[in-house]
Scaffold this motif. Sequence first.
Motif: not given
Length: 230
Positions: A55-66
């Motif tokens: 979940p942490a990585e998924a949120n990171t990717l989404l926050r980065s615009g991906l």
Amino acid sequence: MTLAGNVISAPDGVRGLDTTERINSTIAAALWEHGYRFCVRYVRRDQPHASALNPAEANTLLRSGLGLMLVQYVESDSAWSPSAAKGSANGSVAASEAEKLGFPSGVTIWCDLEGVAVGTPRQVVVDYCNRWYKAVNGAGYVPGLYVGYHAGLTATQLYKQLRFAHYWGAYNLNADQFPAVRGVQMKQSKHQPADAVPGVKLDFQVDRISADKLGGRPTLLAPDGWPELA
């Protein structure tokens, strides 16, 4: 908790990547700056996997615009034996992992079909794929099929005997091996020097979305404002 974002049908021409490696915020930002707009990340099969998306990585990717899609690890990329039971079990795990990660319904999850053992009966491969499809579709997600080297089915069989309507072609899949009639709606290409991101060490392949011959496209989870292709 459900991941924040919108489930959309991906537009033509968008470039992304797939990787088995974890991506941190620095790498994600660099990927965005280099023109990548989505990422396909892996979920486990029968056993926990250290590099699977969390979940942490998924949120990171989404926050980065991906934008995000999911694919499940294959048992082997060189020789494995499918079965109907494995199809049901693996599909159920893929859907369950998507739910645990917080993916909303409607996102595409890809079944990795490659490396099928030589001599595997066609019907066994068909049963595996269709059982996987049923499990994922029944959970509310969109089943897609990654067609790689030695998938065990012909172009006609891929189209006529499987329930899938979303296909992703591997970098080593020739055009005459694409599913008949429909073709593919996402094509992978082998990582070339020009695809590398300066200062980033990441093993990945490049993917580009383009509607198939019947107008089909994959769906993904996208952050607000995606893809902003300026």
